[in-house]
Design an enzyme around this catalytic site. Sequence first.
Site, PDB file in Angstrom:
ATOM      1  N   ARG A  85      16.784  60.886   6.493  1.00 25.90           N
ATOM      2  CA  ARG A  85      17.506  60.174   7.529  1.00 25.90           C
ATOM      3  C   ARG A  85      18.376  59.034   7.014  1.00 25.90           C
ATOM      4  O   ARG A  85      19.561  58.950   7.321  1.00 25.90           O
ATOM      5  CB  ARG A  85      16.537  59.539   8.547  1.00 25.90           C
ATOM      6  CG  ARG A  85      16.122  60.405   9.662  1.00 25.90           C
ATOM      7  CD  ARG A  85      14.686  60.090  10.010  1.00 25.90           C
ATOM      8  NE  ARG A  85      13.855  60.448   8.881  1.00 25.90           N
ATOM      9  CZ  ARG A  85      13.429  61.689   8.655  1.00 25.90           C
ATOM     10  NH1 ARG A  85      13.707  62.624   9.496  1.00 25.90           N
ATOM     11  NH2 ARG A  85      12.718  61.988   7.577  1.00 25.90           N
ATOM     12  N   THR A  86      17.763  58.116   6.270  1.00 27.13           N
ATOM     13  CA  THR A  86      18.473  56.874   5.927  1.00 27.13           C
ATOM     14  C   THR A  86      19.691  57.179   5.050  1.00 27.13           C
ATOM     15  O   THR A  86      20.795  56.686   5.303  1.00 27.13           O
ATOM     16  CB  THR A  86      17.516  55.899   5.224  1.00 27.13           C
ATOM     17  OG1 THR A  86      16.297  55.855   5.960  1.00 27.13           O
ATOM     18  CG2 THR A  86      18.108  54.515   5.133  1.00 27.13           C
TER      19      THR A  86
ATOM     20  N   LYS B 282      17.552  56.743 -19.301  1.00 29.08           N
ATOM     21  CA  LYS B 282      17.754  56.490 -20.740  1.00 29.08           C
ATOM     22  C   LYS B 282      17.267  55.109 -21.140  1.00 29.08           C
ATOM     23  O   LYS B 282      17.433  54.682 -22.272  1.00 29.08           O
ATOM     24  CB  LYS B 282      19.247  56.596 -21.085  1.00 29.08           C
ATOM     25  CG  LYS B 282      19.886  57.922 -20.778  1.00 29.08           C
ATOM     26  CD  LYS B 282      21.376  57.851 -21.155  1.00 29.08           C
ATOM     27  CE  LYS B 282      22.198  58.805 -20.325  1.00 29.08           C
ATOM     28  NZ  LYS B 282      23.622  58.440 -20.327  1.00 29.08           N
TER      29      LYS B 282
ATOM     30  N   ARG C 269      17.689  52.381  -2.032  1.00 31.67           N
ATOM     31  CA  ARG C 269      16.261  52.598  -1.754  1.00 31.67           C
ATOM     32  C   ARG C 269      15.566  52.749  -3.105  1.00 31.67           C
ATOM     33  O   ARG C 269      16.061  53.426  -3.999  1.00 31.67           O
ATOM     34  CB  ARG C 269      16.021  53.854  -0.926  1.00 31.67           C
ATOM     35  CG  ARG C 269      14.525  54.201  -0.886  1.00 31.67           C
ATOM     36  CD  ARG C 269      14.194  55.279   0.071  1.00 31.67           C
ATOM     37  NE  ARG C 269      14.390  54.840   1.443  1.00 31.67           N
ATOM     38  CZ  ARG C 269      14.070  55.593   2.497  1.00 31.67           C
ATOM     39  NH1 ARG C 269      13.563  56.793   2.319  1.00 31.67           N
ATOM     40  NH2 ARG C 269      14.269  55.144   3.722  1.00 31.67           N
TER      41      ARG C 269
ATOM     42  N   HIS D  37      12.120  47.424   5.349  1.00 33.34           N
ATOM     43  CA  HIS D  37      13.092  48.490   5.682  1.00 33.34           C
ATOM     44  C   HIS D  37      13.897  47.956   6.878  1.00 33.34           C
ATOM     45  O   HIS D  37      13.773  48.423   8.003  1.00 33.34           O
ATOM     46  CB  HIS D  37      12.345  49.771   6.035  1.00 33.34           C
ATOM     47  CG  HIS D  37      13.196  51.009   6.071  1.00 33.34           C
ATOM     48  ND1 HIS D  37      14.579  50.983   6.116  1.00 33.34           N
ATOM     49  CD2 HIS D  37      12.858  52.335   6.062  1.00 33.34           C
ATOM     50  CE1 HIS D  37      15.031  52.229   6.141  1.00 33.34           C
ATOM     51  NE2 HIS D  37      14.010  53.062   6.106  1.00 33.34           N
TER      52      HIS D  37
END
Length: 307
Positions: free
Chosen positions: A56-57, A85, A106, A134
């Site tokens: 969703r986000t 890396k 996120r 959030h």
Amino acid sequence: MSKKNLNGRSVISIADLTKDEIEHVLKRAAEFKKKPPKELLRGQILASCFFEPSTRTRLSFESAMLRLGGQVIGFSDAASTSIRKGESLYDSMKVTGSLADLIVIRHPMEGAARLASLATTKPVINAGDGANQHPTQTLLDLFTIKECQGKLEGLKVAIVGDLKYGRTVHSLASAAALFDMRLYFISPEELTLPETILKQLRKLRGKFSFHHNVEEVIDKIDILYMTRIQKERFDDATYEKVKESYILKEAQLKKAKSHLRVLHPLPRVNEIEVAIDSTPHAYYFEQAENGLFVHEALLALILGKIN
Ligand code: CP
């Protein structure tokens, strides 16, 4: 600068926004939902940096940017980045900021979005950092609550499930107190709300109580906010113990007020019986769709294209 001017600002925690600013974002989102804006963000680039899974986000932010005429760069898998890396998150976000106008991030680590905002001069939106915050989910939750209840002030809201690790819960609880909502926290002992959030609630003079089952409060509440028990946030033994603690069944809604709406930030695993989807109480898919309008408003405000 106006208190409501979000131009160039980062949103890392819901506490970064005042009540006035939250209401302003919701107002703009409602305008966008009613009349979709066009081409507002032409020439702007969003860096969509998802170090943790999302449906969703991520898609909602990316869709919002594209629908407003902007462009999107980014990744949805940390394994495809140079962090693999050995590059630091700080360096990675510093360079990303130089290539884009705004970063949505996120990350599984608490504080990652704050770190990103220190690495770049570009605005950063926290799309979820570990079990911490959030904030954009909370904005769309509030938008949805207002849409389905006609107001925010003074509502009675039960929040159910993983209150300890649920970042959506942490952001929502603090914001709910700003709107004088009465909160009922329902969870197993192991997953109760962290002390840091309780401290914030006490500071805001929030009204709340703790419960172990939905039946204790179902006839009182306006919103039943279900959450997922998050397998990825704790060990297998604890997960096995609590995983089926709260599965909402249609029969449990018999004593609910007719206007009660069930919300869930999604993804759902098994916390809401599928039969509830076709009852008038279900509102979680509308909630997810509302993310688009809230994200459009947030991007346009932060990029200074609307006031
Ligand atoms: N609500 C939410 O954050 O969903 P995603 O994990 O799919 O983005």
